[in-house]
Design an enzyme around this catalytic site. Structure first.
Site, PDB file in Angstrom:
ATOM      1  N   LYS A 277      22.738 -31.152  36.102  1.00 53.19           N
ATOM      2  CA  LYS A 277      23.952 -30.793  36.829  1.00 53.19           C
ATOM      3  C   LYS A 277      24.534 -32.040  37.491  1.00 53.19           C
ATOM      4  O   LYS A 277      23.790 -32.900  37.925  1.00 53.19           O
ATOM      5  CB  LYS A 277      23.616 -29.783  37.944  1.00 53.19           C
ATOM      6  CG  LYS A 277      23.319 -28.384  37.469  1.00 53.19           C
ATOM      7  CD  LYS A 277      23.064 -27.464  38.652  1.00 53.19           C
ATOM      8  CE  LYS A 277      22.637 -26.079  38.206  1.00 53.19           C
ATOM      9  NZ  LYS A 277      23.687 -25.310  37.531  1.00 53.19           N
ATOM     10  N   ARG A 351      18.139 -17.092  32.252  1.00 51.73           N
ATOM     11  CA  ARG A 351      17.985 -16.032  31.249  1.00 51.73           C
ATOM     12  C   ARG A 351      16.685 -16.191  30.468  1.00 51.73           C
ATOM     13  O   ARG A 351      16.136 -15.215  29.969  1.00 51.73           O
ATOM     14  CB  ARG A 351      19.223 -16.024  30.331  1.00 51.73           C
ATOM     15  CG  ARG A 351      19.425 -17.273  29.523  1.00 51.73           C
ATOM     16  CD  ARG A 351      20.858 -17.420  28.996  1.00 51.73           C
ATOM     17  NE  ARG A 351      21.805 -17.805  30.045  1.00 51.73           N
ATOM     18  CZ  ARG A 351      23.117 -17.922  29.872  1.00 51.73           C
ATOM     19  NH1 ARG A 351      23.657 -17.659  28.679  1.00 51.73           N
ATOM     20  NH2 ARG A 351      23.886 -18.293  30.862  1.00 51.73           N
TER      21      ARG A 351
END
Ligand code: BES
Ligand code: MN
Ligand code: ZN
Length: 501
Positions: A277, A351
């Site tokens: 990020k 996920r």
């Protein structure tokens, strides 16, 4: 903060005296008493104010003559028909914020409401609950005198005609507040302190005292069982991944029913992994375990109030880091379900963690239903902002019950679609599925991904809580800290309304 309930007796001796008015400004009997005792100070102040009695509106009189209190605070209750548990909690929180601004340390609340749907004991309890939620602090890393930042309210005495009824109603809410505070503490903790094993240790320490059975699976056990997706996320970190299984068996004896299940994403820090990020998006990613924190807090709340339900909480705890063994974009992982996943962005890690946690939950517990909570996508923040979590569900009844619980508690959810038409976006060229779906509808493709790991016939709801789990400004009146503890009240309400035998 200490909260006690007592019958009304004249006027308080010290601290602030909080009394109420209805919409339109009509004073409650206690407010009339306060006004008389102060020689009409309250009604004089009213004349010079814009106070109309709207819900949460306040008017204060400092150092009223004839009384041994620091302030009289008049709070508006709004329209009688709109007064419900949630608005009472907000009022309790607003009052507390005001008292903190005074630097007040003690208060007497005497909040009577016109006859309505909420009973007087319940009114007192919900106002007190809101006050306690607002009085939360996370200050263990302050080394300086705390009064320098904000003096805290140390005690509230709630005056109510039937203190026993109020105490009884409050006991359940106090248990929920304990759960919320646990969730907030976990989310507020910095990631150098709260890594997966430390989270697991704390969950165990707190819940064992409440007769919750807690098991912790480490990497060796998960590897043997085949948790390829969850372990893949954790392999770039020096911290060991963990799966925590919490079981509360509170259903009446002889009722051997399948449990309900809560599953949480517990990424103790999400750097993005090799798909790193950018700096400004990385700060705050200590909170990426808020789903796991909400599940843990809910288990504490249910056990503390001895909810008559069998519930399991399962959380996948990992750290997503770009270490030398980190998974790469292009890697293929084999999940516990057997399905293969092409990882094209290591920042879509939540996920992967949930995939294995969901499979494990279904295989081991065959629950009545599953609700998972995850700070899963930035896209949900773009769509719903800070006011609603997104809910995705294959079960209309479960989705509706969550929506109802959200309206009751104020932890609101908004339903978004699950639809196989989105599946083409997560089709992989070489594996069963890929972990990203492209630029658009990112929250939906994430939910479609999770759905691959839900077995036929299993009722399931996924809550994307990325917009509500923490806050930068002060958006939620009942949550003064960065972490909100979002989800504990919602799930507790869901259980209380529908699943207690
Ligand atoms: N933990 C983040 C989601 C997130 C973003 C939570 C902002 C709270 C605030 C998640 O793991 C993530 O990085 N998601 C990516 C997915 C993308 C790579 C498909 C996102 O939302 O950008
Ligand atoms: Mn991520
Ligand atoms: Zn994440």
């Amino acid at each position: 903060m200490q909260i006690s309930f007592a019958p009304p007796r004249g006027a308080p001796n010290g601290g602030s005296w909080v009394v109420a008015a209805a919409e339109g400004g009509a004073l409650s009997p206690a407010a009339v008493r306060a006004d008389k005792a102060s020689g009409g100070a309250l009604s004089r102040a009213l004349k010079f104010s814009r106070f109309t009695g709207k819900s949460g509106q306040m008017l204060e009189v400092a150092a009223p003559a004839g009384l041994a209190v620091s302030h009289i605070v008049l709070v508006g209750l709004g329209k009688a028909e709109a007064l419900d548990e949630k608005s009472l909690e907000v009022i309790g929180a607003e009052i507390t914020a005001k008292l903190h601004a005074f630097g007040e340390s003690a208060a007497t609340f005497e909040i009577e409401a016109p006859k309505g749907k909420v009973k007087s004991g319940e009114i007192a309890a919900h106002v007190a609950f809101g006050a306690r939620l607002r009085a939360y602090r996370f200050e263990k890393y302050r080394t300086k005198n705390l009064d320098e930042y904000e003096k805290r309210l140390a005690s509230i005495s709630v005056w109510v005609k039937d203190p026993a009824a109020a105490r009884k109603a409050y006991a359940g809410l106090d248990a929920v507040a304990d759960g919320i505070f646990l969730a907030r503490d976990l989310v507020n903790e910095p990631p150098n302190i709260l890594y997966p094993a430390e989270f697991a240790r704390r969950a165990k320490a707190v819940l064992a005292k409440r007769a919750v059975k807690v098991e912790v699976l480490g990497e060796a056990q998960m590897k043997k069982l085949g948790f390829g997706a969850l372990l893949g996320v954790g392999q770039g970190s020096g911290r060991e991944s963990q799966l925590v299984v919490m079981q509360w068996n509170g259903a009446r004896k002889g009722k051997k029913s399948a449990p309900i299940a809560f599953v949480g994403k517990g990424v103790c820090f999400d750097s993005g992994g090799l798909s790193l990020k950018p700096g400004n998006a990385m700060a705050g990613m200590k909170g990426d375990m808020a789903g796991a924190a909400a599940v843990t807090g809910t288990m504490l709340a249910l056990a503390s109030r001895k909810a008559r339900v069998n519930a399991v909480g399962i959380i996948g705890l990992v750290e997503n880091m770009p270490g030398p063994d980190a998974i790469r974009p292009d890697d293929v992982l084999t999940s516990l379900s057997g399905q293969t996943i092409e990882v094209l962005n290591t920042d879509a890690e939540g996920r992967l963690v949930l995939a294995d946690a969901l499979t494990y939950t279904q295989r081991r517990f065959k629950p009545k239903f599953i609700v998972d909570l995850a700070t899963l996508t930035g896209a949900i923040v773009a769509a719903l902002g800070f006011e609603h979590a997104g809910v995705f569900s294959n079960d209309d009844r479960l989705a509706e019950r969550l929506a109802d619980a959200g309206r009751y508690t104020g932890e609101r959810v908004w339903r978004l679609p699950l639809d196989s038409a989105y599946d083409k976006m997560i089709r992989s060229k070489i594996a069963d599925v890929k972990n990203i779906g492209g630029a658009n509808s990112g929250s939906i493709t994430a939910a479609q991904f999770l759905k691959r790991f839900i077995e036929d016939g299993m009722a399931w709801a996924h809550l994307d809580i990325a917009g509500v789990a923490w806050q930068d400004g002060e958006q939620k009146v009942w949550a003064p800290s960065w972490a909100t503890g979002w989800g504990v009240r919602l799930l507790n309400r869901l259980v209380k309304e529908h699943y207690e035998a």
